[in-house]
Scaffold this active site. Sequence first.
Site, PDB file in Angstrom:
ATOM      1  N   LYS A  13       0.840  -1.213   0.000  1.00 33.38           N
ATOM      2  CA  LYS A  13       0.000   0.000   0.000  1.00 33.38           C
ATOM      3  C   LYS A  13       0.870   1.256   0.000  1.00 33.38           C
ATOM      4  O   LYS A  13       0.645   2.162  -0.770  1.00 33.38           O
ATOM      5  CB  LYS A  13      -0.889   0.060   1.263  1.00 33.38           C
ATOM      6  CG  LYS A  13      -1.910  -1.035   1.368  1.00 33.38           C
ATOM      7  CD  LYS A  13      -2.855  -0.793   2.556  1.00 33.38           C
ATOM      8  CE  LYS A  13      -2.150  -0.790   3.903  1.00 33.38           C
ATOM      9  NZ  LYS A  13      -1.695  -2.110   4.352  1.00 33.38           N
ATOM     10  N   ARG A  88      -9.609   0.911   9.080  1.00 34.12           N
ATOM     11  CA  ARG A  88      -9.133  -0.439   9.337  1.00 34.12           C
ATOM     12  C   ARG A  88     -10.171  -1.280  10.057  1.00 34.12           C
ATOM     13  O   ARG A  88      -9.932  -2.443  10.337  1.00 34.12           O
ATOM     14  CB  ARG A  88      -7.894  -0.350  10.217  1.00 34.12           C
ATOM     15  CG  ARG A  88      -6.606  -0.859   9.575  1.00 34.12           C
ATOM     16  CD  ARG A  88      -5.530  -0.693  10.632  1.00 34.12           C
ATOM     17  NE  ARG A  88      -4.275  -1.293  10.299  1.00 34.12           N
ATOM     18  CZ  ARG A  88      -3.302  -0.718   9.618  1.00 34.12           C
ATOM     19  NH1 ARG A  88      -3.480   0.464   9.094  1.00 34.12           N
ATOM     20  NH2 ARG A  88      -2.152  -1.342   9.443  1.00 34.12           N
ATOM     21  N   ARG A 127      12.067  -7.118   3.841  1.00 36.59           N
ATOM     22  CA  ARG A 127      12.067  -5.710   4.263  1.00 36.59           C
ATOM     23  C   ARG A 127      12.991  -5.523   5.478  1.00 36.59           C
ATOM     24  O   ARG A 127      13.762  -4.569   5.530  1.00 36.59           O
ATOM     25  CB  ARG A 127      10.635  -5.288   4.600  1.00 36.59           C
ATOM     26  CG  ARG A 127      10.489  -3.855   5.073  1.00 36.59           C
ATOM     27  CD  ARG A 127       9.094  -3.311   4.838  1.00 36.59           C
ATOM     28  NE  ARG A 127       8.198  -3.503   5.978  1.00 36.59           N
ATOM     29  CZ  ARG A 127       6.899  -3.182   5.969  1.00 36.59           C
ATOM     30  NH1 ARG A 127       6.350  -2.683   4.893  1.00 36.59           N
ATOM     31  NH2 ARG A 127       6.157  -3.380   7.023  1.00 36.59           N
ATOM     32  N   ARG A 139      11.378  -1.185  12.126  1.00 37.91           N
ATOM     33  CA  ARG A 139      10.175  -0.828  12.903  1.00 37.91           C
ATOM     34  C   ARG A 139       9.967  -1.828  14.027  1.00 37.91           C
ATOM     35  O   ARG A 139      10.111  -3.029  13.823  1.00 37.91           O
ATOM     36  CB  ARG A 139       8.958  -0.873  11.963  1.00 37.91           C
ATOM     37  CG  ARG A 139       8.493   0.469  11.506  1.00 37.91           C
ATOM     38  CD  ARG A 139       7.494   0.357  10.390  1.00 37.91           C
ATOM     39  NE  ARG A 139       6.288  -0.370  10.781  1.00 37.91           N
ATOM     40  CZ  ARG A 139       5.243  -0.519   9.976  1.00 37.91           C
ATOM     41  NH1 ARG A 139       5.271  -0.012   8.758  1.00 37.91           N
ATOM     42  NH2 ARG A 139       4.185  -1.175  10.376  1.00 37.91           N
ATOM     43  N   ARG A 150      -0.506  -9.016  13.349  1.00 34.71           N
ATOM     44  CA  ARG A 150      -1.094  -7.969  12.498  1.00 34.71           C
ATOM     45  C   ARG A 150      -1.934  -8.579  11.375  1.00 34.71           C
ATOM     46  O   ARG A 150      -2.976  -8.059  10.999  1.00 34.71           O
ATOM     47  CB  ARG A 150       0.016  -7.072  11.929  1.00 34.71           C
ATOM     48  CG  ARG A 150       0.497  -6.032  12.955  1.00 34.71           C
ATOM     49  CD  ARG A 150       1.909  -5.531  12.687  1.00 34.71           C
ATOM     50  NE  ARG A 150       2.085  -4.888  11.409  1.00 34.71           N
ATOM     51  CZ  ARG A 150       3.275  -4.685  10.826  1.00 34.71           C
ATOM     52  NH1 ARG A 150       4.387  -5.074  11.442  1.00 34.71           N
ATOM     53  NH2 ARG A 150       3.353  -4.100   9.659  1.00 34.71           N
TER      54      ARG A 150
HETATM   55  P1  ADP Z   1       1.086  -2.029   8.131  1.00 38.38           P
HETATM   56  O1  ADP Z   1       2.380  -2.223   7.410  1.00 38.38           O
HETATM   57  O2  ADP Z   1       0.802  -3.099   9.140  1.00 38.38           O
HETATM   58  O3  ADP Z   1      -0.062  -1.760   7.219  1.00 38.38           O
HETATM   59  P2  ADP Z   1       0.917   0.659   9.301  1.00 38.38           P
HETATM   60  O4  ADP Z   1       2.134   1.489   9.262  1.00 38.38           O
HETATM   61  O5  ADP Z   1      -0.237   1.043   8.421  1.00 38.38           O
HETATM   62  O6  ADP Z   1       1.380  -0.820   9.059  1.00 38.38           O
HETATM   63  O7  ADP Z   1       0.358   0.580  10.821  1.00 38.38           O
HETATM   64  C1  ADP Z   1       1.177   0.160  11.881  1.00 38.38           C
HETATM   65  C2  ADP Z   1       0.341   0.037  13.157  1.00 38.38           C
HETATM   66  O8  ADP Z   1      -0.276   1.308  13.456  1.00 38.38           O
HETATM   67  C3  ADP Z   1      -0.842  -0.936  13.095  1.00 38.38           C
HETATM   68  O9  ADP Z   1      -0.461  -2.277  13.340  1.00 38.38           O
HETATM   69  C4  ADP Z   1      -1.765  -0.357  14.178  1.00 38.38           C
HETATM   70  O10 ADP Z   1      -1.334  -0.705  15.480  1.00 38.38           O
HETATM   71  C5  ADP Z   1      -1.575   1.125  14.027  1.00 38.38           C
HETATM   72  N1  ADP Z   1      -2.569   1.691  13.082  1.00 38.38           N
HETATM   73  C6  ADP Z   1      -2.329   2.228  11.858  1.00 38.38           C
HETATM   74  N2  ADP Z   1      -3.478   2.632  11.274  1.00 38.38           N
HETATM   75  C7  ADP Z   1      -4.477   2.329  12.145  1.00 38.38           C
HETATM   76  C8  ADP Z   1      -5.890   2.472  12.135  1.00 38.38           C
HETATM   77  N3  ADP Z   1      -6.517   2.997  11.080  1.00 38.38           N
HETATM   78  N4  ADP Z   1      -6.581   2.037  13.215  1.00 38.38           N
HETATM   79  C9  ADP Z   1      -5.977   1.511  14.270  1.00 38.38           C
HETATM   80  N5  ADP Z   1      -4.655   1.334  14.368  1.00 38.38           N
HETATM   81  C10 ADP Z   1      -3.892   1.733  13.317  1.00 38.38           C
END
Ligand code: ADP
Length: 198
Positions: A13, A88, A127, A139, A150
């Site tokens: 994404k 989400r 990664r 990260r 996740r």
């Molecule tokens: P990923 O690579 O898992 O898509 P992101 O960078 O989008 O990672 O998100 C990392 C973390 O941030 C998620 O696992 C969650 O804990 C939190 N997070 C991100 N976006 C949301 C959201 N819309 N609602 C709740 N938690 C979120």
Amino acid sequence: MILIFLGPPGAGKGTQARRISEKYRIPQLSTGDMLRAAVASGSPIGQQAKTVMDAGHLVSDEIVAGIVAERIEQEDCASGFLLDGFPRTLAQAEMLDRILADQDRHIDVVLALNVDDKALIDRLKTRVKETLAAGKEVRSDDNVETFSKRLEVYQAQTAPLVPFYAQKGLLREIDGMQPIEAVAREIDDVLGHSGTAQ
Ligand code: ADP
């Protein structure tokens, strides 16, 4: 143009969102990045979010929706924006609908990037290796254990958004198993045909 990228962690994404953001000159709003910035700033929201994120769980709907609502009021979002990592949960999707309706705006298209779980875990491992090789910090939620959590959370809480947006006629599915350039071409095709990409 208001665009949503939907897909499991590691589906690509962020990569595709960055490109679309540049091409169509609309800001990329990544809730993951915004939350990591809050963590780095040491704000109360950040401190709360860190524990939740490190466990692979979701930050509360109210906090994330609040951050997004505030962000999209800013001037650079006036002609559109791209959401990466939000909504989400179904509750977040409903909050987003209300936020947009209040502003007389609507979602143009939801792009769902499909990638199977095995490929996602392989991508995570790559990664992590590449990040380490580049001398950068990995990260804190990018390890196999948290990543599996996740993925589980994605299946349970986020995957229901696929039928939700399909029912509204907004969903376009993209084969995320292809190389980055091929995925990009498929997205361009979809945007070109949806009449949203001016
Ligand atoms: P990923 O690579 O898992 O898509 P992101 O960078 O989008 O990672 O998100 C990392 C973390 O941030 C998620 O696992 C969650 O804990 C939190 N997070 C991100 N976006 C949301 C959201 N819309 N609602 C709740 N938690 C979120």
